[in-house]
Design an enzyme around this catalytic site. Structure first.
Site, PDB file in Angstrom:
ATOM      1  N   GLY A  40     -53.515  94.274 -82.488  1.00  0.00           N
ATOM      2  CA  GLY A  40     -52.546  93.493 -81.971  1.00  0.00           C
ATOM      3  C   GLY A  40     -51.243  94.148 -82.406  1.00  0.00           C
ATOM      4  O   GLY A  40     -51.101  94.792 -83.726  1.00  0.00           O
ATOM      5  N   SER A 284     -35.743  77.925 -72.857  1.00  0.00           N
ATOM      6  CA  SER A 284     -35.787  77.916 -74.251  1.00  0.00           C
ATOM      7  C   SER A 284     -35.293  76.541 -74.923  1.00  0.00           C
ATOM      8  O   SER A 284     -34.391  75.942 -74.202  1.00  0.00           O
ATOM      9  CB  SER A 284     -34.829  78.877 -74.950  1.00  0.00           C
ATOM     10  OG  SER A 284     -34.610  78.658 -76.016  1.00  0.00           O
ATOM     11  N   ARG A 330     -40.783  69.299 -80.579  1.00  0.00           N
ATOM     12  CA  ARG A 330     -41.192  69.154 -79.069  1.00  0.00           C
ATOM     13  C   ARG A 330     -42.150  68.218 -78.894  1.00  0.00           C
ATOM     14  O   ARG A 330     -42.318  67.678 -77.706  1.00  0.00           O
ATOM     15  CB  ARG A 330     -41.958  70.822 -79.192  1.00  0.00           C
ATOM     16  CG  ARG A 330     -40.853  71.787 -79.086  1.00  0.00           C
ATOM     17  CD  ARG A 330     -41.478  73.200 -79.486  1.00  0.00           C
ATOM     18  NE  ARG A 330     -40.370  74.011 -79.114  1.00  0.00           N
ATOM     19  CZ  ARG A 330     -40.516  75.546 -79.372  1.00  0.00           C
ATOM     20  NH1 ARG A 330     -41.884  75.767 -79.536  1.00  0.00           N
ATOM     21  NH2 ARG A 330     -39.622  76.091 -79.615  1.00  0.00           N
ATOM     22  N   GLU A 425     -49.762  84.202 -84.774  1.00  0.00           N
ATOM     23  CA  GLU A 425     -50.413  82.859 -83.943  1.00  0.00           C
ATOM     24  C   GLU A 425     -51.841  82.742 -83.989  1.00  0.00           C
ATOM     25  O   GLU A 425     -52.459  81.868 -83.600  1.00  0.00           O
ATOM     26  CB  GLU A 425     -49.894  82.894 -82.263  1.00  0.00           C
ATOM     27  CG  GLU A 425     -49.943  81.556 -81.747  1.00  0.00           C
ATOM     28  CD  GLU A 425     -49.209  81.418 -80.245  1.00  0.00           C
ATOM     29  OE1 GLU A 425     -48.402  82.337 -80.116  1.00  0.00           O
ATOM     30  OE2 GLU A 425     -49.753  80.770 -79.479  1.00  0.00           O
ATOM     31  N   ARG A 435     -45.684  72.913 -84.205  1.00  0.00           N
ATOM     32  CA  ARG A 435     -44.735  73.775 -84.603  1.00  0.00           C
ATOM     33  C   ARG A 435     -43.318  73.490 -84.407  1.00  0.00           C
ATOM     34  O   ARG A 435     -42.986  73.152 -83.168  1.00  0.00           O
ATOM     35  CB  ARG A 435     -45.213  75.401 -84.134  1.00  0.00           C
ATOM     36  CG  ARG A 435     -43.935  76.316 -84.474  1.00  0.00           C
ATOM     37  CD  ARG A 435     -44.573  77.428 -83.971  1.00  0.00           C
ATOM     38  NE  ARG A 435     -44.273  77.869 -82.786  1.00  0.00           N
ATOM     39  CZ  ARG A 435     -43.294  78.042 -81.779  1.00  0.00           C
ATOM     40  NH1 ARG A 435     -42.078  78.398 -82.486  1.00  0.00           N
ATOM     41  NH2 ARG A 435     -43.351  78.198 -80.649  1.00  0.00           N
ATOM     42  N   LEU A 441     -41.760  83.050 -84.909  1.00  0.00           N
ATOM     43  CA  LEU A 441     -41.490  84.543 -85.224  1.00  0.00           C
ATOM     44  C   LEU A 441     -41.207  84.604 -86.718  1.00  0.00           C
ATOM     45  O   LEU A 441     -41.831  85.716 -87.211  1.00  0.00           O
ATOM     46  CB  LEU A 441     -40.257  84.608 -84.299  1.00  0.00           C
ATOM     47  CG  LEU A 441     -40.118  84.574 -82.790  1.00  0.00           C
ATOM     48  CD1 LEU A 441     -38.891  85.095 -82.375  1.00  0.00           C
ATOM     49  CD2 LEU A 441     -41.225  85.188 -82.183  1.00  0.00           C
TER      50      LEU A 441
HETATM   51  C1  LIG Z   1     -41.952  82.057 -73.269  1.00  0.00           C
HETATM   52  C2  LIG Z   1     -42.248  82.190 -74.877  1.00  0.00           C
HETATM   53  C3  LIG Z   1     -40.894  82.138 -75.569  1.00  0.00           C
HETATM   54  C4  LIG Z   1     -40.921  81.870 -76.965  1.00  0.00           C
HETATM   55  N1  LIG Z   1     -39.856  81.784 -77.767  1.00  0.00           N
HETATM   56  C5  LIG Z   1     -40.109  81.727 -79.215  1.00  0.00           C
HETATM   57  C6  LIG Z   1     -38.804  81.786 -80.055  1.00  0.00           C
HETATM   58  O1  LIG Z   1     -37.677  81.660 -79.389  1.00  0.00           O
HETATM   59  N2  LIG Z   1     -39.184  81.682 -81.275  1.00  0.00           N
HETATM   60  C7  LIG Z   1     -40.197  81.439 -82.007  1.00  0.00           C
HETATM   61  O2  LIG Z   1     -40.437  81.386 -82.913  1.00  0.00           O
HETATM   62  N3  LIG Z   1     -41.493  81.583 -81.182  1.00  0.00           N
HETATM   63  C8  LIG Z   1     -41.145  81.675 -79.840  1.00  0.00           C
HETATM   64  N4  LIG Z   1     -42.537  81.713 -79.195  1.00  0.00           N
HETATM   65  C9  LIG Z   1     -43.853  81.829 -79.667  1.00  0.00           C
HETATM   66  C10 LIG Z   1     -44.024  83.451 -80.239  1.00  0.00           C
HETATM   67  O3  LIG Z   1     -43.286  84.226 -79.047  1.00  0.00           O
HETATM   68  C11 LIG Z   1     -45.312  83.623 -80.179  1.00  0.00           C
HETATM   69  O4  LIG Z   1     -46.078  82.569 -81.276  1.00  0.00           O
HETATM   70  C12 LIG Z   1     -45.550  84.875 -81.131  1.00  0.00           C
HETATM   71  O5  LIG Z   1     -44.776  86.070 -80.638  1.00  0.00           O
HETATM   72  C13 LIG Z   1     -46.916  85.543 -81.402  1.00  0.00           C
HETATM   73  O6  LIG Z   1     -46.940  86.629 -82.056  1.00  0.00           O
HETATM   74  P1  LIG Z   1     -48.256  87.493 -82.471  1.00  0.00           P
HETATM   75  O7  LIG Z   1     -47.883  88.818 -82.848  1.00  0.00           O
HETATM   76  O8  LIG Z   1     -48.951  86.612 -83.291  1.00  0.00           O
HETATM   77  O9  LIG Z   1     -49.135  87.683 -81.108  1.00  0.00           O
HETATM   78  P2  LIG Z   1     -48.500  88.337 -79.623  1.00  0.00           P
HETATM   79  O10 LIG Z   1     -47.260  88.817 -79.689  1.00  0.00           O
HETATM   80  O11 LIG Z   1     -49.420  87.481 -78.610  1.00  0.00           O
HETATM   81  O12 LIG Z   1     -49.314  89.698 -79.658  1.00  0.00           O
HETATM   82  C14 LIG Z   1     -50.680  89.924 -79.677  1.00  0.00           C
HETATM   83  C15 LIG Z   1     -51.314  91.268 -79.542  1.00  0.00           C
HETATM   84  O13 LIG Z   1     -52.534  91.297 -79.643  1.00  0.00           O
HETATM   85  C16 LIG Z   1     -53.198  92.202 -78.807  1.00  0.00           C
HETATM   86  N5  LIG Z   1     -54.289  91.694 -78.224  1.00  0.00           N
HETATM   87  C17 LIG Z   1     -54.735  90.408 -77.919  1.00  0.00           C
HETATM   88  N6  LIG Z   1     -56.093  90.126 -77.830  1.00  0.00           N
HETATM   89  C18 LIG Z   1     -56.685  91.688 -78.048  1.00  0.00           C
HETATM   90  C19 LIG Z   1     -57.822  92.274 -78.166  1.00  0.00           C
HETATM   91  N7  LIG Z   1     -58.992  91.456 -77.811  1.00  0.00           N
HETATM   92  N8  LIG Z   1     -57.894  93.567 -78.400  1.00  0.00           N
HETATM   93  C20 LIG Z   1     -57.030  94.298 -78.671  1.00  0.00           C
HETATM   94  N9  LIG Z   1     -55.677  93.915 -78.665  1.00  0.00           N
HETATM   95  C21 LIG Z   1     -55.524  92.489 -78.486  1.00  0.00           C
HETATM   96  C22 LIG Z   1     -52.184  92.206 -77.554  1.00  0.00           C
HETATM   97  O14 LIG Z   1     -52.346  93.326 -76.775  1.00  0.00           O
HETATM   98  C23 LIG Z   1     -50.727  91.952 -78.368  1.00  0.00           C
HETATM   99  O15 LIG Z   1     -50.552  93.269 -78.725  1.00  0.00           O
HETATM  100  C24 LIG Z   1     -42.304  81.697 -77.646  1.00  0.00           C
HETATM  101  C25 LIG Z   1     -43.527  81.765 -76.975  1.00  0.00           C
HETATM  102  C26 LIG Z   1     -43.341  81.920 -75.454  1.00  0.00           C
HETATM  103  C27 LIG Z   1     -44.695  81.942 -74.665  1.00  0.00           C
END
Ligand SMILES: Cc1cc2nc3c(=O)[nH]c(=O)nc-3n(C[C@H](O)[C@H](O)[C@H](O)COP(=O)(O)OP(=O)(O)OC[C@H]3O[C@@H](n4cnc5c(N)ncnc54)[C@H](O)[C@@H]3O)c2cc1C
Length: 637
Positions: A40, A284, A330, A425, A435, A441
């Site tokens: 990830g 948002s 929410r 996440e 949440r 973030l």
């Molecule tokens: C539209 C939107 C707006 C948001 N706005 C906010 C905000 O303003 N503030 C806030 O706090 N949160 C916000 N969130 C929530 C937040 O964006 C996410 O919870 C957070 O970015 C998740 O980050 P992460 O690094 O855990 O996962 P992700 O950013 O989902 O990254 C997952 C990574 O894992 C990789 N991956 C997945 N499965 C595999 C696999 N099987 N093999 C190899 N790689 C894999 C993907 O390629 C990616 O690189 C928002 C969410 C959405 C949908």
């Protein structure tokens, strides 16, 4: 199995410091002897890989996309919380901690949440040092705005593109390590299995998405930062590639899955407009700083919004929750939107929408101020709906957005498989049953920049790890499993598309395990999911071959996992005979239709163990102990 969260003793505010002192350290010269796989490259994964590289470990970093910068995190709009108290409006670490525990309806661990609030301030410093262009006030200080579930302004933001700017910061830190040879990047790879040897995570099997080849990667520890599983509902605000596959395959290898039914349904999304839609768009939560939510008082009122006089409008959130108004959390905002629509007061063609109206804010502050704060969001809304939100109120409706559930982790962020760490996440850790906005973030970056770099050192320094070879039997076995699964998918040769199954699954979950739930509906859904899964393996069509670029095959594998995981989600919802946060079982509600918890029976984390295909999962309980916060009925009135 006894779930030991390994929460350190001592006063809440000193636990993290003391714990870090107690953790064994890896000598700087020895760090380069360890190999760590980080799956990830979103905010959690990129920050972890960059920080581990900076410490001197050898890191391999994997992602599905062609660039780390395309991880779903880039979509985050509104902001990131921290307890800096720059506006001097009464914020503190304690208040952020309390708001988060209360916001999660008292279903998270005190110690984890307190640590998160403490680290929040370091995150902002780190990101500013990287050059993240946070909004600033007239004096040059970082600006803040408000998000739901808080009465202080603690959300740092970069217009409506906070995730993108933070990810660019993490990506530049990562690139530095790539250039120094400490991190090796593997884009266009999908993790298909976890390799476990003698009870410890020792590697992964990935599919090269360009060539189709299966690859083996061995290591001393594995870190999953693979994001949330909201796409199990088919329609969600998540990126199309978000999935449960890595977490689910790790679950099948022994990692417990915690609170899978805790799914956040966000109140302000652009409503569904047709049967062939495959994606929903978030508006948002920051918009609720200035936008006012309302519906006509009379059911079935089809007049244009401007023709409905003030006296005939119901600003239902302001009316029901005078203290928090439009900034209730929410889960509360979503349920209220649903209930006014159920009463026939919904607006638009489908009746499944409410207004988010900026006319008062525009009159008060003027268009330039509103444009500066939300310009790109307004533009996005207009592009999608062809309506100008400066002139007519936005129409919004709740949609699946975030998943609080995830792989169970202890205070070290380690799963029930030794050496398998889970961040962002993908883990269940800090948000309880709901949440708060702008906290994902914060959690992803706390996990990646600050927590994992400390705790993984403790694991590596304190664990005797023999060398592992990629020719080991455990790798061969896992690779054979992946191969068999792929061949099975290609061999069905049915007539229904993968998307058709996915859409059908999403409909079942939305109808029976969405914003409100009933026991009979959940049982029905469980049966329907089982039938759909059986049909999938008889009727799905997956064109193309395994040995090449094949996005149908990728999607088929992910939907096959969603079909297994969805049943666990519904089982978890059925088992939790209370309402809390996002989990609203209609039987359990207060006289005012709020979620009614049962702390006697359900003040716990529900963690499920995989017991084999078509066998019921085994339930394990981690009791939640509250020593610093009194459990109370959540009130935002
Ligand atoms: C539209 C939107 C707006 C948001 N706005 C906010 C905000 O303003 N503030 C806030 O706090 N949160 C916000 N969130 C929530 C937040 O964006 C996410 O919870 C957070 O970015 C998740 O980050 P992460 O690094 O855990 O996962 P992700 O950013 O989902 O990254 C997952 C990574 O894992 C990789 N991956 C997945 N499965 C595999 C696999 N099987 N093999 C190899 N790689 C894999 C993907 O390629 C990616 O690189 C928002 C969410 C959405 C949908």
């Amino acid at each position: 199995m006894t779930l030991d969260a390994k929460i350190p003793g001592g006063p809440l505010s000193e636990k993290w410091d003391r714990y870090r002192f107690d953790l064994k350290l890896v000598n700087p010269a020895n760090k380069r002897k360890f190999e760590i796989l980080v799956v990830g490259t979103g905010l959690a994964g990129a920050s972890a890989a960059a920080s581990l590289g900076e410490l001197g470990y050898h890191v391999k970093n994997f992602c599905i996309q062609d660039s780390p910068r395309r991880a779903h995190s880039i979509a985050a709009q509104g902001g990131i919380n921290a307890a800096k108290n720059y506006p001097n409006d009464g914020d503190s670490i304690w208040r952020l901690f309390y708001d988060t525990v209360k916001g999660g309806d008292f279903r998270s661990r005190e110690a984890n949440v307190y640590r998160l609030a403490q680290i929040s301030n370091q995150i902002i410093d780190q990101c500013v040092a990287q050059g993240v262009p946070f909004a600033r006030d007239y004096g040059g200080q970082l600006a803040n705005r408000s998000f739901g579930g808080a009465q202080v302004s603690r959300t740092f933001y970069a217009r409506g593109q906070t995730g993108q700017q933070l990810l660019l910061g993490a990506y530049s830190a990562l690139s530095r390590q790539i250039a120094q040879g400490r991190v090796t990047l593997f884009p266009r790879r999908e993790m298909l299995d976890l390799v476990v040897k003698e009870g410890r995570a020792r590697g992964i099997i990935v599919r090269n998405l360009v060539t189709g080849a299966l690859e083996r990667h061995g290591a001393d520890a594995v870190v999953l930062a693979t994001g949330g599983y909201g796409n199990v509902y088919f329609l969600s605000t998540n990126a199309m590639a978000s999935n449960v596959t890595a977490a689910w395959r790790a679950h099948r290898r022994g990692a417990l899955f915690a609170n899978p039914c805790f799914t956040q349904i966000h109140p302000t999304c652009i409503p569904v407009h047709g049967d062939y839609q495959s994606k929903l768009t978030l508006m948002s939560e920051s918009l609720r700083n200035d936008g006012r939510v309302w519906v006509p008082k009379t059911p079935g009122d089809t007049r244009a919004p401007r023709d409905i006089p003030e006296s005939e409008r119901d600003y239902y959130l302001e009316r029901k929750y005078p203290s928090f108004g439009n900034l209730v959390p929410r889960d509360v905002a979503s349920r209220n939107a649903k209930s006014v629509c159920d009463e026939g007061k919904g607006v638009g063609d489908t009746g499944l929408a409410v207004y988010l109206d900026f006319s008062d804010a525009l009159k008060r502050d003027g268009r330039p101020v509103i444009e500066k704060k939300y310009g790109n969001l307004f533009q996005m809304y207009e592009k999608i709906t062809a309506e100008n939100p400066y002139q007519v109120p936005m129409r919004i409706y709740p949609a699946v957005h975030y998943t609080m559930g995830g792989l169970w982790v202890d205070y070290n962020l380690m799963s029930t498989i030794d050496g398998l760490f889970v961040l962002g996440e993908a883990n269940f850790s800090d948000h309880g049953a709901n949440r708060l906005g702008a906290s994902a973030l914060m959690q992803g970056l706390a996990d990646g920049y600050f927590i994992l770099p400390a705790t993984i050192g403790g694991y590596l320094a304190g664990t005797p790890l023999a060398a592992i070879s990629e020719t080991d039997e455990a790798f061969r076995h896992a690779e054979d499993d992946c191969q068999r699964k792929t061949e099975r998918l290609l061999a069905v040769k049915g007539r229904r598309t993968v998307d058709d199954f996915h859409r059908h699954l999403g409909r079942i979950l939305w109808d029976y395990c969405g914003m409100s739930r009933q026991n009979e509906g959940l049982e029905k859904a469980r049966g329907m999911i089982g039938e759909l899964r059986a049909a999938f393996w008889e009727e799905v069509t997956v064109p193309g071959s395994a040995g090449s670029f094949n996005q149908s095959l990728e999607r088929a594998g992910r939907v096959a996992d969603f079909l297994e995981f969805a049943e666990l989600l519904v089982i978890d919802a059925r088992a939790r005979q209370e309402s809390c946060g996002c989990h609203f079982n209609e039987v359990y509600q207060t006289a005012e239709n709020e979620a009614l918890r049962d702390d006697e029976q359900f003040c716990h984390v529900a963690a499920w163990a995989y017991a084999g295909e078509n066998a019921p999962p085994q339930f394990h309980r981690e009791p939640l102990v509250f020593e610093n916060v009194a459990l109370s009925q959540r009130s935002y009135k």
